[in-house]
Design a protein around this motif. Structure first.
Motif, PDB file in Angstrom:
ATOM      1  N   UNK A   1       0.843  -1.181   0.000  1.00 58.61           N
ATOM      2  CA  UNK A   1       0.000   0.000   0.000  1.00 58.61           C
ATOM      3  C   UNK A   1       0.887   1.243   0.000  1.00 58.61           C
ATOM      4  N   UNK A   2       0.555   2.183  -0.833  1.00 54.73           N
ATOM      5  CA  UNK A   2       1.344   3.402  -0.923  1.00 54.73           C
ATOM      6  C   UNK A   2       0.880   4.435   0.106  1.00 54.73           C
ATOM      7  N   UNK A   3       1.815   5.264   0.524  1.00 47.96           N
ATOM      8  CA  UNK A   3       1.518   6.364   1.429  1.00 47.96           C
ATOM      9  C   UNK A   3       1.619   7.647   0.609  1.00 47.96           C
ATOM     10  N   UNK A   4       0.497   8.154   0.170  1.00 52.22           N
ATOM     11  CA  UNK A   4       0.477   9.341  -0.695  1.00 52.22           C
ATOM     12  C   UNK A   4       1.107  10.549  -0.018  1.00 52.22           C
ATOM     13  N   UNK A   5       0.975  10.661   1.304  1.00 51.88           N
ATOM     14  CA  UNK A   5       1.520  11.819   2.017  1.00 51.88           C
ATOM     15  C   UNK A   5       3.038  11.808   2.058  1.00 51.88           C
ATOM     16  N   UNK A   6       3.643  10.653   1.828  1.00 52.02           N
ATOM     17  CA  UNK A   6       5.103  10.565   1.721  1.00 52.02           C
ATOM     18  C   UNK A   6       5.543  10.690   0.270  1.00 52.02           C
ATOM     19  N   UNK A   7       4.585  10.831  -0.636  1.00 53.04           N
ATOM     20  CA  UNK A   7       4.900  10.957  -2.050  1.00 53.04           C
ATOM     21  C   UNK A   7       5.084   9.626  -2.747  1.00 53.04           C
ATOM     22  N   UNK A   8       4.597   8.555  -2.134  1.00 54.10           N
ATOM     23  CA  UNK A   8       4.810   7.223  -2.699  1.00 54.10           C
ATOM     24  C   UNK A   8       3.825   6.897  -3.815  1.00 54.10           C
ATOM     25  N   UNK A   9       4.338   6.146  -4.778  1.00 53.31           N
ATOM     26  CA  UNK A   9       3.544   5.621  -5.888  1.00 53.31           C
ATOM     27  C   UNK A   9       3.961   4.160  -6.047  1.00 53.31           C
ATOM     28  N   UNK A  10       2.994   3.282  -6.228  1.00 52.28           N
ATOM     29  CA  UNK A  10       3.289   1.858  -6.413  1.00 52.28           C
ATOM     30  C   UNK A  10       3.231   1.534  -7.903  1.00 52.28           C
ATOM     31  N   UNK A  11       4.226   0.785  -8.344  1.00 51.49           N
ATOM     32  CA  UNK A  11       4.298   0.307  -9.723  1.00 51.49           C
ATOM     33  C   UNK A  11       4.603  -1.187  -9.665  1.00 51.49           C
ATOM     34  N   UNK A  12       3.910  -1.971 -10.471  1.00 48.72           N
ATOM     35  CA  UNK A  12       4.158  -3.410 -10.502  1.00 48.72           C
ATOM     36  C   UNK A  12       5.174  -3.682 -11.610  1.00 48.72           C
ATOM     37  N   UNK A  19       7.290   0.092  -4.257  1.00 53.98           N
ATOM     38  CA  UNK A  19       6.934   1.404  -3.743  1.00 53.98           C
ATOM     39  C   UNK A  19       8.020   2.388  -4.154  1.00 53.98           C
ATOM     40  N   UNK A  20       7.618   3.469  -4.821  1.00 51.06           N
ATOM     41  CA  UNK A  20       8.574   4.463  -5.302  1.00 51.06           C
ATOM     42  C   UNK A  20       8.301   5.796  -4.621  1.00 51.06           C
ATOM     43  N   UNK A  21       9.367   6.594  -4.468  1.00 51.67           N
ATOM     44  CA  UNK A  21       9.215   7.968  -4.010  1.00 51.67           C
ATOM     45  C   UNK A  21      10.439   8.755  -4.431  1.00 51.67           C
ATOM     46  N   UNK A  22      10.256  10.045  -4.635  1.00 52.06           N
ATOM     47  CA  UNK A  22      11.362  10.905  -5.047  1.00 52.06           C
ATOM     48  C   UNK A  22      11.933  11.627  -3.833  1.00 52.06           C
ATOM     49  N   UNK A  23      13.209  11.409  -3.602  1.00 52.71           N
ATOM     50  CA  UNK A  23      13.906  12.125  -2.542  1.00 52.71           C
ATOM     51  C   UNK A  23      14.484  13.413  -3.123  1.00 52.71           C
ATOM     52  N   UNK A  64      12.269   4.430  -7.872  1.00 55.90           N
ATOM     53  CA  UNK A  64      12.607   3.112  -7.331  1.00 55.90           C
ATOM     54  C   UNK A  64      13.759   3.215  -6.335  1.00 55.90           C
ATOM     55  N   UNK A  65      14.782   4.009  -6.682  1.00 53.99           N
ATOM     56  CA  UNK A  65      15.907   4.208  -5.747  1.00 53.99           C
ATOM     57  C   UNK A  65      15.408   4.793  -4.427  1.00 53.99           C
ATOM     58  N   UNK A  66      14.514   5.782  -4.528  1.00 56.29           N
ATOM     59  CA  UNK A  66      13.943   6.385  -3.320  1.00 56.29           C
ATOM     60  C   UNK A  66      13.150   5.399  -2.499  1.00 56.29           C
ATOM     61  N   UNK A  67      12.626   4.381  -3.153  1.00 60.32           N
ATOM     62  CA  UNK A  67      11.883   3.319  -2.472  1.00 60.32           C
ATOM     63  C   UNK A  67      12.759   2.163  -2.028  1.00 60.32           C
ATOM     64  N   UNK A  68      14.061   2.259  -2.308  1.00 58.25           N
ATOM     65  CA  UNK A  68      14.997   1.235  -1.850  1.00 58.25           C
ATOM     66  C   UNK A  68      15.345   0.160  -2.854  1.00 58.25           C
ATOM     67  N   UNK A  91       2.610   6.776 -13.716  1.00 54.23           N
ATOM     68  CA  UNK A  91       3.325   6.659 -12.444  1.00 54.23           C
ATOM     69  C   UNK A  91       4.426   7.717 -12.337  1.00 54.23           C
ATOM     70  N   UNK A  92       5.126   7.971 -13.435  1.00 53.91           N
ATOM     71  CA  UNK A  92       6.172   9.004 -13.430  1.00 53.91           C
ATOM     72  C   UNK A  92       5.567  10.369 -13.135  1.00 53.91           C
ATOM     73  N   UNK A  93       4.450  10.681 -13.774  1.00 57.72           N
ATOM     74  CA  UNK A  93       3.778  11.961 -13.537  1.00 57.72           C
ATOM     75  C   UNK A  93       3.280  12.059 -12.097  1.00 57.72           C
ATOM     76  N   UNK A  94       2.757  10.962 -11.559  1.00 56.78           N
ATOM     77  CA  UNK A  94       2.299  10.942 -10.163  1.00 56.78           C
ATOM     78  C   UNK A  94       3.468  11.181  -9.213  1.00 56.78           C
ATOM     79  N   UNK A  95       4.608  10.571  -9.498  1.00 52.36           N
ATOM     80  CA  UNK A  95       5.786  10.786  -8.656  1.00 52.36           C
ATOM     81  C   UNK A  95       6.134  12.264  -8.575  1.00 52.36           C
ATOM     82  N   UNK A  96       6.172  12.909  -9.716  1.00 49.03           N
ATOM     83  CA  UNK A  96       6.487  14.347  -9.738  1.00 49.03           C
ATOM     84  C   UNK A  96       5.444  15.147  -8.980  1.00 49.03           C
ATOM     85  N   UNK A  97       4.192  14.872  -9.229  1.00 48.30           N
ATOM     86  CA  UNK A  97       3.124  15.626  -8.576  1.00 48.30           C
ATOM     87  C   UNK A  97       3.171  15.439  -7.061  1.00 48.30           C
ATOM     88  N   UNK A  98       3.348  14.217  -6.615  1.00 45.66           N
ATOM     89  CA  UNK A  98       3.349  13.946  -5.174  1.00 45.66           C
ATOM     90  C   UNK A  98       4.596  14.481  -4.481  1.00 45.66           C
TER      91      UNK A  98
END
Length: 104
Positions: A1-12, A19-23, A64-68, A91-98
């Motif tokens: 499950x992704x945490x939108x408030x942390x900027x996470x987006x899930x991609x299969x 779980x991805x996020x941009x640091x 992906x790197x931000x998600x480990x 998913x890329x656009x969501x990462x930027x937006x979040x």
């Protein structure tokens, strides 16, 4: 499950939920890698539909790197992404937006 408030987006990717996020570091690397003068210029590329497949791969790899998860663009390009290229771009656009959501 992704945490939108942390900027996470899930991609299969290859059948596994990632779980991805941009640091902040990943965003700085993206500016340089994609030859953009600022983060806003990168965001505008996506908002205006002027992004390339290379942009999508770079954003997803950074997320992906931000998600480990370490995955280079060639490996990601060859991977099976659930939902195909459209989901990858979304998913890329969501990462930027979040990355720029302000907690109110």
């Amino acid at each position: 499950m992704e945490n939108r408030w942390r900027g996470e987006v899930v991609l299969v990717v290859n059948g596994q939920h990632q779980r991805m996020r941009l640091t902040l570091g990943a965003l700085a690397e993206l500016e340089e890698e994609l030859a953009e003068p600022s983060l806003m210029a990168l965001v505008q590329r996506f908002e205006n539909g002027g992004f390339s497949t290379r942009d999508v791969l770079a954003l997803l790899c950074a997320g992906l790197r931000g998600g480990g998860v370490q995955m280079d663009p060639d490996a990601l390009a060859a991977a099976e992404i659930e939902g195909g290229p459209m989901r990858a771009a979304q998913a890329a656009a969501e990462l930027l937006a979040r990355a720029f959501v302000v907690d109110a």
